[in-house]
Each structure stands twice: as structure tokens, then as C-alpha cells.
Write an enzyme that holds these catalytic residues in place. Structure first.
Site, short mmCIF file in Angstrom:
data_model
loop_
_atom_site.label_atom_id
_atom_site.label_comp_id
_atom_site.label_asym_id
_atom_site.label_seq_id
_atom_site.Cartn_x
_atom_site.Cartn_y
_atom_site.Cartn_z
CG ASP A 1 -2.29 0.66 0.90
OD1 ASP A 1 -2.26 1.88 0.60
OD2 ASP A 1 -3.33 -0.01 0.97
CG HIS B 1 -17.82 -4.43 -13.18
ND1 HIS B 1 -18.70 -5.39 -12.76
CD2 HIS B 1 -17.26 -3.93 -12.05
CE1 HIS B 1 -18.67 -5.46 -11.44
NE2 HIS B 1 -17.81 -4.58 -10.99
N1 APR Z 1 -0.64 2.29 -4.48
C1 APR Z 1 -1.03 1.31 -3.65
N2 APR Z 1 -2.18 1.35 -2.95
C2 APR Z 1 -2.92 2.44 -3.07
C3 APR Z 1 -2.57 3.52 -3.93
C4 APR Z 1 -1.36 3.41 -4.64
N3 APR Z 1 -0.95 4.37 -5.47
N4 APR Z 1 -3.54 4.46 -3.83
C5 APR Z 1 -4.45 4.01 -2.96
N5 APR Z 1 -4.08 2.78 -2.49
C6 APR Z 1 -4.75 1.95 -1.49
C7 APR Z 1 -5.46 2.74 -0.39
O1 APR Z 1 -4.51 3.26 0.55
C8 APR Z 1 -6.38 1.68 0.19
O2 APR Z 1 -5.77 0.97 1.26
O3 APR Z 1 -5.81 1.19 -2.07
C9 APR Z 1 -6.62 0.74 -0.98
C10 APR Z 1 -8.06 0.70 -1.44
O4 APR Z 1 -8.79 0.15 -0.43
P1 APR Z 1 -10.29 0.58 -0.08
O5 APR Z 1 -10.38 2.06 -0.07
O6 APR Z 1 -10.69 -0.17 1.13
O7 APR Z 1 -11.12 0.08 -1.35
P2 APR Z 1 -11.62 -1.42 -1.70
O8 APR Z 1 -12.99 -1.61 -1.14
O9 APR Z 1 -10.58 -2.40 -1.35
O10 APR Z 1 -11.79 -1.28 -3.28
C11 APR Z 1 -10.68 -1.03 -4.12
O11 APR Z 1 -11.71 -2.01 -6.05
O12 APR Z 1 -13.89 -2.73 -6.46
C12 APR Z 1 -12.96 -1.71 -6.61
O13 APR Z 1 -14.39 0.22 -6.65
C13 APR Z 1 -13.43 -0.47 -5.91
O14 APR Z 1 -11.83 0.94 -6.99
C14 APR Z 1 -12.13 0.28 -5.79
C15 APR Z 1 -11.10 -0.83 -5.55
#
Ligand code: APR
Length: 311
Positions: free
Chosen positions: A34, A178
Site C-alpha cells: 500500500d 462492469h
Molecule cells: N498504491 C497502492 N495502494 C494504493 C494507492 C497506490 N498508489 N492508492 C491508494 N491505495 C490503497 C489505499 O490506501 C487503500 O488501502 O488502495 C486501498 C483501497 O482500499 P479501499 O479504499 O478499502 O477500497 P476497496 O474496497 O478495497 O476497493 C478497491 O476495487 O472494487 C474496486 O471500486 C473499488 O476501486 C475500488 C477498488
């Protein structure tokens, strides 16, 4: 045989369930990456799951990081990095923010994981997987979007609820993007080999198809914050498993089309064979005129989103 390495880019809601499922199925060792601000969460979640492995009776090493050197050489990469939807938002509303994230992730993975099978989960799915392929230049066999497995899973769940039968015996393909334009292929849905059209009225089937199209939004509205995470994770794991074990499952996923279905140069949901070669083959279903028109309508929605990426 050395253990496989699974890189999870994004350690949020879906990332956490991905790590648990990958460990539970002993697919390999898991590295969750992350952003630096969230490195503690990636480390915390993976340590928590590690401490569950003796209880689950599985062997898998899990670790968290914000450093791409730690994911280098992964066999499978599952990308969920990005923002999820909030109530009132469509998947396309996420495009601008998530495009920046996917581009950054793509540049890093191009250097560190050039041979992996890449599964994109980030929404808006069809344009994000397109952008990822453009940014990385990876082959079309090694970049696929997770959507169809989930949409099909939702369709199967709703049919099972209606008929009171096992979800295992239901096959219910979904084509297209989707989003609300997806095309549940009710004509080809079967329950233990029996056509669904012989088991349910046209009205009931249409209600199920409509619920399938809106299933993501139904969850978003119920949760109040964030979007679905258990079922998207289970769907991506199914794709990863088919690749790692060369199962050659026929799974609907967003695949890059070069002439199939008369479509060229876009990712769209179609049934594909996933094996050791990644997306090994796209299966072309003979469609009726109405189904074909619905698929083309879905393609138009995808094209609009892709245009916005300016890639
Ligand atoms: N590199 C790595 N991780 C990142 C980056 C990056 N540049 N930018 C954001 N993140 C991380 C965030 O810090 C967060 O922990 O991506 C994670 C996303 O997690 P959530 O906000 O919990 O989202 P989630 O429910 O897991 O969904 C992720 O999948 O289904 C799709 O629409 C949904 O686009 C969304 C994605």
C-alpha cells in the site's frame, strides 16, 4: 516446488480479504503493498492473518510493505489500489482519481513484475484495465479485469435464492462492461443443465437480471461507506487460482479483444480460458440480434470511459 508469490497492490477492504483467501487456499506467499501512509495497515493485516494460519492449518508467509522491491518477481498481481464508490457515485465517477493511481501502479509493476499475471479490480473496471495495459505495455494474455466472475456470481446467487437450489449447480453467464449496461445472458443460464427459462417465468428472470446489473449499487447503498469486498475478492482469487494451477477454467472476465465479437482494441467482459498462459483463449458465444445489440450498447459505455483516460 517453491511457493508461488502473490502480490496484492492495495491493502484496503478487498486487499485484506484477498490476503485471507490466498492464505486459506495455500496459493502461495502473499505480499501486500500500500502507500507509505498505509504501510502499517498492510503490515498489521498480514501479521494478523499470519497469526491465524496455525488455526486455519495452512502454510503461507504474509507480509506488508510500501516498497515495490518486495513484490518483485511475483507470479500473480492483484490490483485493488484506488478509491471505492460512495452512495450516489457511479463506477465512472472514480475515473479521474483511480486513473492516476493505476498509472503509478503500472509504472512500478512494469519494472518489478513483468512476467506476472495481472488481475485488475479497481473501478471503473473496463477503463482501468485498459489504462493499465497501455501504461505497462504488458501482453493481453497477462492483463485481465475482474468483473464477469463477480457479476456471474451475483446472478447465480439470485437464481439460487429464487429456486432454493445449490449455487454450485447454476451456470449464468454475463457479458459486457462492469456497470449498468452489462448483459446477463439469461438464454444460456442453466440449473443442473436445465435451461433457466424452463424453470422461471420471464418476469422473474428479468427481475433477477435487473438486480444483477444493479448488485454493486445495492451493496454500496447498504454499506453506507465503501463498496463490496468479500465477493470481489473471492472472484479475483478464482481467476488467480485458475492461472496458478493451470486449471483452464472458463471464466467471464474483462479481456482485451482483437476481433472477437467484432470488437477491436477494447477490454470487455467475455468468457475466457484462464490457465498457465494467462488469458489463453476467448470463447465466442453465438449471440441473438438482441444480445448483440445489448453488448454493443455496453461497448459504447466502455468506449466513453476509455476516451476519458486519453490513452
Ligand atoms: N498504491 C497502492 N495502494 C494504493 C494507492 C497506490 N498508489 N492508492 C491508494 N491505495 C490503497 C489505499 O490506501 C487503500 O488501502 O488502495 C486501498 C483501497 O482500499 P479501499 O479504499 O478499502 O477500497 P476497496 O474496497 O478495497 O476497493 C478497491 O476495487 O472494487 C474496486 O471500486 C473499488 O476501486 C475500488 C477498488
Amino acid at each position: 516446488m517453491a511457493r508461488k508469490k502473490i502480490a496484492l497492490i492495495g491493502g484496503g477492504q478487498i486487499g485484506g480479504i484477498l490476503a485471507l483467501l490466498a492464505a486459506q487456499k495455500e496459493l502461495g506467499d502473499v505480499v501486500m503493498l500500500d502507500i507509505p501512509d498505509m504501510e502499517g495497515v498492510a503490515k498489521g493485516k498480514t501479521l494478523d492473518i499470519t497469526e491465524a494460519t496455525p488455526l486455519l492449518g495452512v502454510d503461507s508467509n504474509l507480509s506488508g510493505t510500501s516498497n515495490y522491491a518486495d513484490v518483485a518477481g511475483a507470479d500473480v498481481v492483484i490490483i485493488t489500489a484506488g478509491l471505492p464508490r460512495k452512495p450516489g457515485m457511479s463506477r465512472d465517477d472514480l475515473l479521474e482519481m483511480n486513473l492516476k493511481i493505476i498509472s503509478d501502479v503500472g509504472k512500478n509493476l512494469k519494472k518489478t513484475c513483468p512476467n506476472a499475471f495481472h488481475i485488475i479490480v479497481t473501478n471503473p473496471l473496463d477503463s482501468m484495465v485498459y489504462a493499465f495495459k497501455k501504461v505497462t505495455g504488458f501482453s493481453k494474455n497477462k492483463v485481465a479485469g475482474m468483473a464477469g466472475v463477480l457479476d456471474t456470481g451475483r446472478f447465480r446467487s439470485f437464481v439460487a435464492m429464487e429456486l432454493g437450489v445449490s449455487v454450485e449447480d447454476i451456470s449464468a453467464p454475463v457479458l459486457g462492461g462492469h456497470g449498468p449496461t452489462m448483459v446477463p445472458l439469461v438464454r444460456l443460464a442453466t440449473v443442473g443443465g436445465v435451461p433457466l427459462t424452463e424453470l422461471l417465468s420471464a418476469e422473474k428472470i428479468e427481475a433477477i437480471a435487473t438486480r444483477t446489473r444493479k448488485a454493486g449499487t445495492e451493496i454500496v447503498n447498504l454499506l453506507g461507506s465503501g463498496s463490496a469486498f468479500f465477493s470481489p475478492a473471492a472472484s479475483a482469487i478464482e481467476m488467480a487460482e485458475s492461472y496458478l494451477k493451470d486449471k483452464k477454467r472458463v471464466l467471464p472476465c474483462a479481456a482485451y479483444l482483437e476481433g472477437e465479437y467484432g470488437i477491436n482494441g477494447y477490454y470487455l467482459g467475455v468468457p475466457a480460458i484462464i490457465g498457465a498462459g494467462g488469458v489463453e483463449k476467448i470463447i465466442e458465444v453465438k449471440l441473438t440480434a438482441d444480445e448483440k445489440a445489448a453488448l454493443m450498447n455496453s461497448l459504447e459505455a466502455v468506449k466513453t470511459a476509455v476516451k476519458e483516460t486519453k490513452l
